[in-house]
Scaffold this active site. Structure first.
Site, PDB file in Angstrom:
ATOM      1  N   CYS A 113      23.495   7.845   0.645  1.00 57.87           N
ATOM      2  CA  CYS A 113      22.801   9.895   0.700  1.00 57.87           C
ATOM      3  C   CYS A 113      23.128  10.522   1.559  1.00 57.87           C
ATOM      4  CB  CYS A 113      21.215   9.119   0.786  1.00 57.87           C
ATOM      5  SG  CYS A 113      20.945   7.521  -0.976  1.00 57.87           S
ATOM      6  N   HIS A 237      18.316  15.525   0.707  1.00 59.71           N
ATOM      7  CA  HIS A 237      18.298  14.423  -0.662  1.00 59.71           C
ATOM      8  C   HIS A 237      16.803  13.860  -0.638  1.00 59.71           C
ATOM      9  CE1 HIS A 237      19.485  10.182  -1.410  1.00 59.71           C
ATOM     10  NE2 HIS A 237      18.652   9.337  -0.645  1.00 59.71           N
ATOM     11  N   ASN A 267      16.120   8.260  -6.790  1.00 62.50           N
ATOM     12  CA  ASN A 267      17.280   8.988  -5.812  1.00 62.50           C
ATOM     13  C   ASN A 267      18.616   8.436  -6.638  1.00 62.50           C
ATOM     14  OD1 ASN A 267      18.588   8.086  -3.287  1.00 62.50           O
ATOM     15  ND2 ASN A 267      17.750   6.820  -2.112  1.00 62.50           N
TER      16      ASN A 267
HETATM   17  C1  LIG Z   1      10.236   1.872  -0.345  1.00 62.37           C
HETATM   18  C2  LIG Z   1       8.293   2.213  -0.187  1.00 62.37           C
HETATM   19  C3  LIG Z   1       8.500   3.551  -1.113  1.00 62.37           C
HETATM   20  C4  LIG Z   1       7.370   1.562   0.194  1.00 62.37           C
HETATM   21  O1  LIG Z   1       5.731   2.524   0.125  1.00 62.37           O
HETATM   22  P1  LIG Z   1       5.455   1.927   1.159  1.00 62.37           P
HETATM   23  O2  LIG Z   1       4.209   3.514   1.604  1.00 62.37           O
HETATM   24  O3  LIG Z   1       6.311   2.122   2.546  1.00 62.37           O
HETATM   25  O4  LIG Z   1       5.010   0.809   1.024  1.00 62.37           O
HETATM   26  P2  LIG Z   1       4.671  -0.343   1.857  1.00 62.37           P
HETATM   27  O5  LIG Z   1       6.524  -1.717   1.968  1.00 62.37           O
HETATM   28  O6  LIG Z   1       4.202  -0.197   3.375  1.00 62.37           O
HETATM   29  O7  LIG Z   1       4.352  -0.969   1.194  1.00 62.37           O
HETATM   30  C5  LIG Z   1       3.082  -1.317   0.998  1.00 62.37           C
HETATM   31  C6  LIG Z   1       1.927  -2.275  -0.416  1.00 62.37           C
HETATM   32  O8  LIG Z   1       2.571  -2.142  -1.682  1.00 62.37           O
HETATM   33  C7  LIG Z   1       3.448  -3.467  -1.837  1.00 62.37           C
HETATM   34  N1  LIG Z   1       4.178  -2.393  -2.662  1.00 62.37           N
HETATM   35  C8  LIG Z   1       6.104  -2.558  -2.097  1.00 62.37           C
HETATM   36  N2  LIG Z   1       6.622  -2.041  -3.333  1.00 62.37           N
HETATM   37  C9  LIG Z   1       5.890  -2.395  -4.574  1.00 62.37           C
HETATM   38  C10 LIG Z   1       5.843  -1.727  -5.395  1.00 62.37           C
HETATM   39  N3  LIG Z   1       7.022  -0.853  -5.852  1.00 62.37           N
HETATM   40  N4  LIG Z   1       4.588  -1.536  -6.505  1.00 62.37           N
HETATM   41  C11 LIG Z   1       3.414  -1.765  -6.649  1.00 62.37           C
HETATM   42  N5  LIG Z   1       3.474  -1.998  -4.546  1.00 62.37           N
HETATM   43  C12 LIG Z   1       4.088  -2.128  -3.943  1.00 62.37           C
HETATM   44  C13 LIG Z   1       3.876  -3.951  -1.479  1.00 62.37           C
HETATM   45  O9  LIG Z   1       3.593  -5.012  -0.962  1.00 62.37           O
HETATM   46  C14 LIG Z   1       2.602  -4.163   0.318  1.00 62.37           C
HETATM   47  O10 LIG Z   1       1.539  -4.575  -0.162  1.00 62.37           O
HETATM   48  P3  LIG Z   1       0.193  -5.238   1.221  1.00 62.37           P
HETATM   49  O11 LIG Z   1      -0.760  -4.270   1.686  1.00 62.37           O
HETATM   50  O12 LIG Z   1      -0.358  -5.710   0.285  1.00 62.37           O
HETATM   51  O13 LIG Z   1       1.374  -5.898   1.805  1.00 62.37           O
HETATM   52  C15 LIG Z   1       8.820   3.288   1.061  1.00 62.37           C
HETATM   53  O14 LIG Z   1       8.653   2.531   2.402  1.00 62.37           O
HETATM   54  C16 LIG Z   1      10.012   4.878   1.046  1.00 62.37           C
HETATM   55  O15 LIG Z   1      10.249   5.215   0.022  1.00 62.37           O
HETATM   56  N6  LIG Z   1      10.785   4.086   1.959  1.00 62.37           N
HETATM   57  C17 LIG Z   1      12.297   4.812   2.216  1.00 62.37           C
HETATM   58  C18 LIG Z   1      12.878   3.659   1.055  1.00 62.37           C
HETATM   59  C19 LIG Z   1      14.653   5.112   0.922  1.00 62.37           C
HETATM   60  O16 LIG Z   1      13.873   6.386   0.677  1.00 62.37           O
HETATM   61  N7  LIG Z   1      15.536   4.738   0.699  1.00 62.37           N
HETATM   62  C20 LIG Z   1      17.132   5.266   0.437  1.00 62.37           C
HETATM   63  C21 LIG Z   1      17.135   5.635   0.960  1.00 62.37           C
HETATM   64  S1  LIG Z   1      18.686   7.168   1.552  1.00 62.37           S
END
Ligand SMILES: CC(C)(COP(=O)(O)OP(=O)(O)OC[C@H]1O[C@@H](n2cnc3c(N)ncnc32)[C@H](O)[C@@H]1OP(=O)(O)O)[C@@H](O)C(=O)NCCC(=O)NCCS
Length: 320
Positions: A113, A237, A267
């Site tokens: 990215c 980004h 993304n």
């Molecule tokens: C992936 C992302 C959106 C997840 O959001 P988050 O706030 O970190 O969420 P978590 O992983 O802590 O999960 C929170 C809860 O939501 C749940 N969950 C995860 N994905 C889910 C989805 N798509 N829909 C519903 N629930 C979801 C998890 O299981 C967790 O449940 P729990 O509390 O019962 O365990 C976030 O971590 C993110 O954007 N990370 C960066 C990713 C990125 O930018 N990647 C590209 C880099 S270039």
């Protein structure tokens, strides 16, 4: 750190997005997720999928050439930033080169990215050593390496392309400061095996993304001799609006001075920064003389940033 003598300015820009729209509701129907969750945790409402990386790159490149009032034959170097080449070989850039009729070299670069900003800095290097006009494209078809049954990644990634034409000028040009970095010890946080799907540790990527965005931005601004108050527009980004907000808060740059398109694009990796930049340019958000901060991070982990002084009507061309 900055080279003197021969710089570059952006003279044209364009984008391409596939026609097929996938909304959060569409994902709701096939995954254990919801529109509310995706919107609240990422800011994404819909994304585009389809096409090939070369096809999208050619469309975006052609639009950028038209805006610059140039033909493919006016270009003497093509740089394509992509994480999703259409084939193992040849480089997708070679297909794009043939499609647009550009001259000189054509190369793919993969910095995930961060690829577009890596490409921007490399394009300035090509110009510093003699290239006249570089076509820089960020293009991706991430939908092909997305596991659509994995709610961790399927909600985030999508397809698209953005391109700019860079032309040589006498003097230092638009690029005032830049920073490129990589920490390969974090490679396992976000990867796809050849022929496989993306796997990601979202929370840790999030944490590092905020830190990398802030630290790299500060380094580029320091090298440019400017401060966050001087930045008219940040083009980050487009991964997650919460990453953008958290980094903006730490930098002291409000969301009002930030370009975002992720609501409708998701993304798109190396395409995301040019998609957001072109949206801001077409929306009249960048004026002559404005300082623009481009900043990205991604798999690698990599990060990249650049401070550019925008020139809307540059006196293009070197005297030599
Ligand atoms: C992936 C992302 C959106 C997840 O959001 P988050 O706030 O970190 O969420 P978590 O992983 O802590 O999960 C929170 C809860 O939501 C749940 N969950 C995860 N994905 C889910 C989805 N798509 N829909 C519903 N629930 C979801 C998890 O299981 C967790 O449940 P729990 O509390 O019962 O365990 C976030 O971590 C993110 O954007 N990370 C960066 C990713 C990125 O930018 N990647 C590209 C880099 S270039």
């Amino acid at each position: 750190m900055m080279a003197n003598g021969r710089g570059a300015v952006i003279t044209g820009w364009g984008i391409a997005l596939p026609e097929t729209v996938v909304t959060n509701s569409d994902l709701e129907a096939r995954l254990d997720t919801s529109d509310d969750w995706i919107t609240e945790r990422t800011g994404i409402k819909e994304r585009r999928v389809g096409g090939t990386t070369a096809g999208l790159a050619i469309e975006a490149g052609a639009a950028a050439l038209e805006k610059a009032r140039r033909d493919g034959a006016d270009i003497d170097q093509l740089v394509l930033a992509t994480t999703t080449p259409d084939r193992q070989m040849p480089a997708t850039a070679s297909v794009v080169q043939a499609g647009l009729g550009t001259h000189g070299g054509a190369i793919d670069i993969n910095a995930a990215c961060s690829g577009f900003v890596y490409g921007l800095v490399h394009a300035h290097g090509l110009i510093a050593v003699g290239a006249e006009r570089v076509l820089l494209i960020g293009a991706e078809t991430l939908s092909r390496i997305t596991d659509w049954s994995d709610r961790n990644t399927a909600i985030l990634f999508a397809d698209g392309a953005g391109a700019v034409v860079l032309e040589a000028v006498d003097g230092p040009g638009q690029l005032l400061g830049w920073d490129l970095g990589s920490d390969g010890s974090a490679a396992e946080l976000l990867f796809a095996e050849i022929g496989g799907f993306m796997r990601m540790e979202g929370r840790e990527v999030f944490r590092r993304a905020v830190r990398a965005t802030v630290d790299s931005s500060l380094r580029s601004m320091e090298r440019a001799g400017v401060s966050p108050d001087d930045i008219a527009l940040v083009v980050p980004h487009q991964a997650n609006v919460r990453i953008i907000e958290a980094a903006g808060q730490r930098l002291g740059i409000p969301i009002e001075r930030t370009a975002t398109v992720l609501q409708s694009t998701g993304n798109t990796s190396a395409a995301s920064i040019p998609l957001a930049l072109v949206d801001a340019l077409n929306g009249g958000r960048v004026q002559d003389g404005d300082l623009v901060l481009l900043v990205g991070f991604g798999a690698g982990m990599t990060w990249a940033s650049a401070v550019v002084r925008w020139r809307s009507h540059p006196a293009v061309g070197t005297s030599s």
